[in-house]
Design an enzyme around this catalytic site. Structure first.
Site, PDB file in Angstrom:
ATOM      1  N   CYS A 299      14.170  65.682  99.809  1.00  0.00           N
ATOM      2  CA  CYS A 299      14.885  66.157 101.002  1.00  0.00           C
ATOM      3  C   CYS A 299      13.953  66.416 102.195  1.00  0.00           C
ATOM      4  O   CYS A 299      14.258  65.979 103.297  1.00  0.00           O
ATOM      5  CB  CYS A 299      15.732  67.387 100.715  1.00  0.00           C
ATOM      6  SG  CYS A 299      15.804  67.893  99.023  1.00  0.00           S
ATOM      7  N   ARG A 328       7.519  66.760  88.594  1.00  0.00           N
ATOM      8  CA  ARG A 328       7.697  68.186  88.381  1.00  0.00           C
ATOM      9  C   ARG A 328       6.956  68.580  87.117  1.00  0.00           C
ATOM     10  O   ARG A 328       7.160  67.995  86.065  1.00  0.00           O
ATOM     11  CB  ARG A 328       9.181  68.519  88.242  1.00  0.00           C
ATOM     12  CG  ARG A 328       9.957  68.114  89.491  1.00  0.00           C
ATOM     13  CD  ARG A 328      11.440  68.361  89.342  1.00  0.00           C
ATOM     14  NE  ARG A 328      12.122  67.920  90.546  1.00  0.00           N
ATOM     15  CZ  ARG A 328      13.427  68.044  90.760  1.00  0.00           C
ATOM     16  NH1 ARG A 328      14.182  68.601  89.827  1.00  0.00           N
ATOM     17  NH2 ARG A 328      13.963  67.629  91.884  1.00  0.00           N
ATOM     18  N   GLN A 346      14.977  59.363  91.037  1.00  0.00           N
ATOM     19  CA  GLN A 346      16.325  59.691  91.493  1.00  0.00           C
ATOM     20  C   GLN A 346      16.859  58.603  92.399  1.00  0.00           C
ATOM     21  O   GLN A 346      16.110  58.003  93.153  1.00  0.00           O
ATOM     22  CB  GLN A 346      16.294  60.986  92.308  1.00  0.00           C
ATOM     23  CG  GLN A 346      15.810  62.171  91.539  1.00  0.00           C
ATOM     24  CD  GLN A 346      16.280  63.443  92.201  1.00  0.00           C
ATOM     25  OE1 GLN A 346      17.463  63.723  92.228  1.00  0.00           O
ATOM     26  NE2 GLN A 346      15.351  64.181  92.764  1.00  0.00           N
ATOM     27  N   ASP A 348      18.329  59.068  95.126  1.00  0.00           N
ATOM     28  CA  ASP A 348      18.570  60.190  96.022  1.00  0.00           C
ATOM     29  C   ASP A 348      19.118  59.712  97.350  1.00  0.00           C
ATOM     30  O   ASP A 348      18.925  58.562  97.739  1.00  0.00           O
ATOM     31  CB  ASP A 348      17.235  60.905  96.253  1.00  0.00           C
ATOM     32  CG  ASP A 348      17.431  62.372  96.579  1.00  0.00           C
ATOM     33  OD1 ASP A 348      18.587  62.805  96.721  1.00  0.00           O
ATOM     34  OD2 ASP A 348      16.415  63.077  96.706  1.00  0.00           O
ATOM     35  N   HIS A 350      20.574  61.367 101.461  1.00  0.00           N
ATOM     36  CA  HIS A 350      20.901  62.504 102.319  1.00  0.00           C
ATOM     37  C   HIS A 350      21.708  62.040 103.514  1.00  0.00           C
ATOM     38  O   HIS A 350      21.392  61.021 104.123  1.00  0.00           O
ATOM     39  CB  HIS A 350      19.627  63.205 102.773  1.00  0.00           C
ATOM     40  CG  HIS A 350      18.877  63.809 101.624  1.00  0.00           C
ATOM     41  ND1 HIS A 350      17.856  63.153 100.984  1.00  0.00           N
ATOM     42  CD2 HIS A 350      19.047  64.985 100.958  1.00  0.00           C
ATOM     43  CE1 HIS A 350      17.412  63.917  99.984  1.00  0.00           C
ATOM     44  NE2 HIS A 350      18.121  65.013  99.949  1.00  0.00           N
ATOM     45  N   LYS A 431      28.488  73.057  95.905  1.00  0.00           N
ATOM     46  CA  LYS A 431      28.186  71.733  95.371  1.00  0.00           C
ATOM     47  C   LYS A 431      29.219  71.296  94.332  1.00  0.00           C
ATOM     48  O   LYS A 431      29.983  72.109  93.822  1.00  0.00           O
ATOM     49  CB  LYS A 431      26.786  71.720  94.757  1.00  0.00           C
ATOM     50  CG  LYS A 431      26.604  72.742  93.642  1.00  0.00           C
ATOM     51  CD  LYS A 431      25.226  72.623  93.014  1.00  0.00           C
ATOM     52  CE  LYS A 431      25.082  73.587  91.845  1.00  0.00           C
ATOM     53  NZ  LYS A 431      23.866  73.428  91.085  1.00  0.00           N
ATOM     54  N   HIS A 477      23.298  66.502 100.286  1.00  0.00           N
ATOM     55  CA  HIS A 477      22.413  65.868  99.296  1.00  0.00           C
ATOM     56  C   HIS A 477      23.308  65.187  98.278  1.00  0.00           C
ATOM     57  O   HIS A 477      24.308  65.742  97.875  1.00  0.00           O
ATOM     58  CB  HIS A 477      21.585  66.897  98.524  1.00  0.00           C
ATOM     59  CG  HIS A 477      20.810  67.847  99.370  1.00  0.00           C
ATOM     60  ND1 HIS A 477      19.443  67.859  99.386  1.00  0.00           N
ATOM     61  CD2 HIS A 477      21.203  68.836 100.211  1.00  0.00           C
ATOM     62  CE1 HIS A 477      19.024  68.822 100.196  1.00  0.00           C
ATOM     63  NE2 HIS A 477      20.073  69.438 100.711  1.00  0.00           N
TER      64      HIS A 477
END
Length: 612
Positions: A299, A328, A346, A348, A350, A431, A477
RNA sequence: GCCGAAGUAGCUCAGUCGUAGAGCAUUUCCAUGGUAAGGAAAGGGUCACGGGUUCAAUUCCCGUCUUCGGCUCCA
């Protein structure tokens, strides 16, 4: 959500007591924690000091339990005043029970509300001061407990001790660790047997086992724990899933971006992730004093892309997508095959938009997720996470209120099966998490859609509105697959490795009946045609029996096996052996018909064979 | 990270204080084979890694790494 009948619950709960009675007979110094009913059974936390139990002790405990059951002692409820109860705990030297009782006396609650435990003298969430506490007695054994129980020890159903593990007292890492003994329990033996069979089935489908057998991924001690390496076969799965996710997103106006895998620590300090996220991999520069981090999420990077220039309201929504890997440093004990890794990829994305776009954007995202899951034949439902009254949320309350209304509305409009979890929202926004149930009915969270009112604020993002004023965009997200590794773990177990043609690492295996020149040359020729049609295949020319080659192909769960011998060479027709879950046909087809069918199944992402 | 268990051939596993074995897989040979295991032979191991005890350690002890079952955590 209540699925267990009271009877079943009584059986399970009573068995927890019976197990505790058995343990104290075998180890008179045993100290007990809590012993609740859980899915499929029960557990009890016990502290035996220096003595460490193992599964080898189960036989001993089980036979003692059977004795107690045979003794047919009634379960008898006893009420004590709180002071009397405390005295009982002191006299019977049960420090953990004493602690619970003291909490009850002092605060009127044990603060164990999350545990779904029944053995306490008060109902979950009650906060009024308690005066009386309920106990149950069976034989010589008395335990703090609110019931209910079966009438006597002989009335419990079938049970089996399952496993043993460590568990912190009250779930807190700074508290002593106890030994938690799990047992399965059902009303009748056939259900217990069914559950035991399900456990065996789950072991056979374990993605870690299938990953090895189907040669999809591996781990290396040299590379490090939680860092999966994907083989050519595994990479086919990853890439095809990832490509499909991007294809869907492109249709909804997402643009692909690329960001580096490290960034300065300051980026995460500004985003607020740094403090909330201790599991970071640091990278230092030998050239400068700058400190970097492997990116644990994307992000902040996408925000920096958005922040590169001023935006007009006419250009919104801006939608970025990136299939990329995050790092991570998960705690070592938490790693689990592909489901929990330290390098996670991911799909991912946005969205930067205005308030009035929220509804439409959410709908598009949900549409993509639903499409994806349906194409893959996955069952799903959604968790709708909203605020509770705790007030620990950042951002404009009016915006929160509005978006929660929108989220509920969108869920309704899109006919999503949802469960609302109040208080489960992130601190930055509400979410929707998508849960997938695999074929063994286990649930996993994969896709997610999250509204975010905080990061645009922190990074002072803006766009120029109609009236020339600068407005704050809302951020959304989203991830469709979530972590591709986690998704694969679920998907491998769901399919038991029987992937549809479009995902199958090897779509066709050609098996030769013999090693004669014309057989080999026919097989090679077929291979060439498959290659030109972009079909993934291998040829098995080894000098083994046909049935053995079939067996190998079957074990690798390859959709189509083609035997090549004199018959095929003569007729120029193929008789594909179709993997049993995809269909059933023994017909012979022209080569081009067969190839066209595979190409179509692959392109249209069909779950079944079009030849059956 | 914590509690407990484990690490022997590519895989699944036996085994022992005197430097190792099976099945499958691999390679070669024989069998020319037709839809889930044809036959034979061979190759393959620093017994996870490091240290200690011992005449001698894969075996016993300690540490490290990795894995497994849970706990805790999961922005």
């Amino acid at each position: 959500m209540q699925t267990t009948s009271p009877n079943l619950e009584e059986t399970r709960h009573s068995l927890a007591h019976i197990m505790a009675s058995a343990i104290i007979r075998l180890w008179p110094n045993a100290k007990f924690g809590v012993g609740p009913v859980v899915d499929n059974g029960f557990y009890y936390d016990v502290d035996l000091g220096e003595i460490k139990l193992s599964e080898d002790d189960f036989e001993k405990i089980e036979s003692e339990m059977k004795k107690i059951i045979a003794e047919n002692e009634p379960f008898e409820q006893i009420e004590m005043g709180i002071e009397q109860a405390i005295e009982w705990a002191q006299q019977s030297e049960q420090p953990y029970k004493l602690e619970l009782l003291n909490d009850l006396k002092r605060e009127g609650t044990t603060n164990l509300k999350d545990l779904n435990i029944l053995e306490l003298g008060i109902a979950n969430g009650e906060t009024s001061k308690v005066e009386k506490v309920s106990f149950y007695r069976n034989g010589d054994f008395i335990d703090l407990c609110r019931g209910p129980h079966v009438a006597s020890t002989s009335q419990v159903g079938a049970f089996k001790l399952l496993r043993i593990s460590g568990a912190y007292w009250r779930g807190q890492t700074n508290k002593p660790q106890m030994q938690r003994i799990y047992g399965l329990a059902f009303i009748d033996g056939s259900e217990l047997k069914k559950q035991l069979e399900l456990i065996v089935l789950a072991k056979q489908r374990d993605h870690r086992k299938l990953g090895l057998e189907l040669d999809l991924f591996t781990f290396s001690e040299f590379v490090g724990s939680g860092l999966p390496l994907f083989t050519p076969r595994g990479s086919v799965l990853r890439e095809n899933l990832s490509a499909y996710s991007q294809e869907l997103q492109r249709k909804y106006g997402y643009e692909r971006v690329w960001t580096p895998h490290i960034a300065k620590e300051e980026l995460y300090k500004k985003s607020g992730h740094y403090d909330k996220f201790p599991e970071r991999f640091s990278v230092s520069s030998t050239e400068t004093n700058e400190k970097f981090m492997m990116k644990p999420m994307n992000c902040p990077h996408h925000i920096q892309l958005f922040a590169r220039k001023p935006w007009s309201y006419r250009e919104l929504p801006v939608r970025y997508m990136e299939n990329t890997t995050n790092y991570r440093d998960e705690k070592s004990g938490e790693l689990h095959g592909l489901a929990r890794v330290r390098s996670l990829s991911q799909d991912d994305g946005h969205v930067f938009c205005s308030e009035k776009h929220i509804e439409k954007e959410l709908k598009s995202i949900i549409k993509m997720i639903v499409t994806l899951y349906e194409v893959l034949g996955l069952e799903y439902y959604a968790h709708l996470s909203t605020r509770d009254k705790s007030g620990q949320y950042l951002g404009d309350p009016a915006l929160w209120e509005k978006s929660e209304v929108i989220i509920r509305q969108v869920a309704q409009d899109t006919d999503l099966k949802t469960v609302e979890d109040q208080g489960e929202a992130a601190f930055y926004g509400p979410k929707i998490d998508f849960m997938i149930r695999d074929s063994l009915q286990r649930e996993w969270q994969c896709a997610t859609v999250q509204l975010d009112f905080v990061l645009p604020e922190r990074f002072d993002l803006g766009y120029i509105d109609k009236d020339g004023s600068i407005k704050r965009p809302v951020m959304i997200h989203k991830a469709l697959l979530g972590s591709i590794e986690r998704f694969l773990a679920v998907y491998i177990e769901h399919t038991a490795g029987r992937f549809p043609v479009w995902l199958a690492p090897e779509q066709v295996r050609i098996l030769t009946v013999n090693q004669e020149e014309n057989t080999i040359s026919f097989a090679n020729d077929l291979a060439k045609q498959l290659r030109q049609a972009d079909v993934r295949y291998t040829i098995d020319k080894s000098n083994q029996s046909v049935s053995k080659k079939i067996r190998s192909a079957e074990l690798m769960k390859i959709p189509y096996s083609i035997v090549i011998g004199d018959k095929e060479i003569e007729t120029k027709k193929l008789q594909p052996r179709i993997r049993s879950d995809m269909g059933n046909s023994h017909e012979a087809y022209d080569i081009d018909v067969f190839i066209t069918a595979i190409v179509k199944e692959s392109r249209d992402r069909l779950l079944k064979s079009s030849l059956s």
